[in-house]
Design a protein around this motif. Structure first.
Motif, short mmCIF file in Angstrom:
data_model
loop_
_atom_site.label_atom_id
_atom_site.label_comp_id
_atom_site.label_asym_id
_atom_site.label_seq_id
_atom_site.Cartn_x
_atom_site.Cartn_y
_atom_site.Cartn_z
N TYR A 44 0.82 -1.26 -0.06
CA TYR A 44 -0.08 -0.01 -0.03
C TYR A 44 0.90 1.23 0.13
CZ TYR A 44 -3.17 -3.43 1.03
OH TYR A 44 -4.07 -4.63 1.10
N SER A 45 1.93 1.06 -0.85
CA SER A 45 2.88 2.21 -0.77
C SER A 45 2.68 3.38 -1.72
CB SER A 45 4.13 1.57 -1.00
OG SER A 45 4.23 0.55 -2.19
N GLY A 46 3.08 4.58 -1.76
CA GLY A 46 2.63 5.79 -2.67
C GLY A 46 3.64 5.76 -3.73
N ALA A 47 3.68 6.43 -4.43
CA ALA A 47 4.46 6.73 -5.82
C ALA A 47 5.87 7.47 -5.63
CB ALA A 47 3.74 7.46 -6.73
N THR A 48 5.99 8.11 -4.20
CA THR A 48 7.39 8.91 -4.21
C THR A 48 8.32 7.80 -3.81
OG1 THR A 48 6.60 9.50 -2.18
CG2 THR A 48 6.35 10.95 -3.83
N ARG A 49 8.64 6.74 -4.54
CA ARG A 49 9.73 5.88 -4.20
C ARG A 49 10.70 6.01 -5.40
NH1 ARG A 49 7.55 2.91 0.03
NH2 ARG A 49 9.03 1.04 -0.53
N ASN A 50 11.58 6.72 -5.39
CA ASN A 50 12.58 6.80 -6.47
C ASN A 50 14.13 6.24 -6.18
OD1 ASN A 50 12.96 8.91 -4.42
ND2 ASN A 50 13.69 10.45 -5.89
N HIS A 51 13.92 5.51 -5.09
CA HIS A 51 15.54 4.79 -4.56
C HIS A 51 15.34 3.30 -5.00
CE1 HIS A 51 15.37 8.82 -2.22
NE2 HIS A 51 16.34 8.64 -2.62
N ARG A 52 16.58 2.77 -5.35
CA ARG A 52 16.49 1.36 -5.76
C ARG A 52 16.38 0.36 -4.54
NH1 ARG A 52 21.88 -0.05 -8.75
NH2 ARG A 52 21.25 -1.95 -8.55
N TYR A 53 16.85 0.83 -3.20
CA TYR A 53 16.45 0.40 -2.20
C TYR A 53 15.05 0.18 -1.63
CZ TYR A 53 16.37 4.83 0.47
OH TYR A 53 16.08 6.03 0.87
N GLU A 54 14.40 0.93 -2.21
CA GLU A 54 12.79 0.70 -1.86
C GLU A 54 12.03 -0.11 -2.71
OE1 GLU A 54 12.27 4.94 -2.80
OE2 GLU A 54 11.44 5.30 -0.71
N TYR A 55 12.90 -1.02 -3.50
CA TYR A 55 12.21 -2.17 -4.33
C TYR A 55 12.97 -3.51 -4.16
CZ TYR A 55 10.02 1.90 -6.59
OH TYR A 55 9.37 2.93 -6.99
N ASP A 56 12.21 -4.40 -3.86
CA ASP A 56 12.66 -5.84 -3.68
C ASP A 56 12.73 -6.51 -4.84
OD1 ASP A 56 11.45 -6.71 -0.48
OD2 ASP A 56 13.30 -5.55 -1.08
N TYR A 57 11.87 -6.51 -5.76
CA TYR A 57 12.01 -7.62 -7.28
C TYR A 57 12.09 -6.47 -8.45
CZ TYR A 57 9.62 -10.53 -3.89
OH TYR A 57 8.97 -11.36 -2.77
N TRP A 58 12.84 -7.22 -9.16
CA TRP A 58 13.76 -6.67 -10.37
C TRP A 58 13.41 -7.64 -11.61
CZ3 TRP A 58 15.28 -1.44 -10.62
CH2 TRP A 58 15.51 -0.95 -9.26
N GLY A 59 13.04 -6.75 -12.58
CA GLY A 59 13.10 -7.63 -13.94
C GLY A 59 14.54 -7.73 -14.46
N GLN A 60 14.15 -8.39 -15.84
CA GLN A 60 15.88 -8.66 -16.30
C GLN A 60 16.29 -7.43 -17.33
OE1 GLN A 60 17.81 -11.20 -15.83
NE2 GLN A 60 16.50 -11.39 -14.10
N GLY A 61 15.01 -6.72 -17.74
CA GLY A 61 15.30 -5.45 -18.55
C GLY A 61 14.89 -5.67 -19.73
N THR A 62 14.83 -4.35 -20.67
CA THR A 62 14.57 -4.36 -22.07
C THR A 62 15.24 -3.39 -22.43
OG1 THR A 62 12.65 -4.41 -23.59
CG2 THR A 62 12.48 -3.17 -21.81
N GLN A 63 15.77 -3.60 -23.73
CA GLN A 63 16.50 -2.66 -24.19
C GLN A 63 15.69 -1.61 -25.01
OE1 GLN A 63 20.33 -1.92 -24.34
NE2 GLN A 63 19.64 -0.15 -25.23
N VAL A 64 16.08 -0.24 -24.96
CA VAL A 64 15.59 0.82 -25.80
C VAL A 64 16.68 1.50 -26.31
CG1 VAL A 64 14.24 2.91 -25.58
CG2 VAL A 64 13.44 0.87 -24.28
N THR A 65 16.65 1.86 -27.57
CA THR A 65 17.79 2.36 -28.23
C THR A 65 17.20 3.42 -29.47
OG1 THR A 65 19.04 0.49 -28.46
CG2 THR A 65 19.42 2.27 -29.97
N VAL A 66 17.29 4.74 -29.08
CA VAL A 66 16.85 5.76 -29.65
C VAL A 66 17.99 6.27 -30.80
CG1 VAL A 66 15.43 7.91 -29.72
CG2 VAL A 66 15.36 6.44 -27.62
N SER A 67 17.66 6.27 -31.94
CA SER A 67 18.66 6.75 -33.00
C SER A 67 18.40 8.14 -33.31
CB SER A 67 18.72 6.08 -34.29
OG SER A 67 17.46 6.02 -34.89
N SER A 68 19.36 8.85 -33.50
CA SER A 68 19.42 10.32 -33.88
C SER A 68 19.19 10.44 -35.27
CB SER A 68 20.80 11.17 -33.26
OG SER A 68 21.76 10.56 -34.10
#
Length: 127
Positions: A103-127
């Motif tokens: 029941y946490s709010g949105a103002t959680r911008n630190h890594r230590y405030e999160y316990d579970y992480w995904g593997q990540g997805t690559q985003v590449t923006v070309s100029s």
């Protein structure tokens, strides 16, 4: 085993749009705030956006405010990151994360405030 699975990354031209999705498996996170972070090559992982457990409040890094929108559909157990007006500096691996407080709010911008992480997805923006 609890997993967060991101999808939707890819290659896009500057000014374009992408929508990332995060779908947990093994359990639901409907009672927890969720966040998105990103990590560019040679840089620290940084906060991008977060959304409260109810979806009623959101919080953004200044660098993406006005261009990115985080949302969630608890019926589908999915969190989204809609990205508009992408810039080359948005290029990074994007990670979904689930907070460690119910029941946490949105103002959680630190890594230590999160316990579970995904593997990540690559985003590449070309100029």
């Amino acid at each position: 085993q609890v997993q967060l699975v991101e999808s939707g990354g890819g290659l896009v031209q500057a000014g374009g749009s992408l929508r990332l999705s995060c779908a947990p498996s093994g359990r639901t996170f409907n009672s927890y705030a969720m966040g998105w972070f990103r990590q560019a090559p040679g840089k620290e992982r940084e906060f991008v956006a977060a959304i409260s457990w109810s979806g009623g409040s959101t919080y953004y890094a200044d660098s993406v405010k006005g261009r990115f929108t985080i949302s969630r559909d608890n019926a589908k157990n999915t969190v989204y990151l809609q990205m508009y007006s992408l810039k080359p500096e948005d290029t990074a691996v994007y990670y979904c994360a689930a907070s460690n407080e119910a029941y946490s709010g949105a103002t959680r911008n630190h890594r230590y405030e999160y316990d579970y992480w995904g593997q990540g997805t690559q985003v590449t923006v070309s100029s």
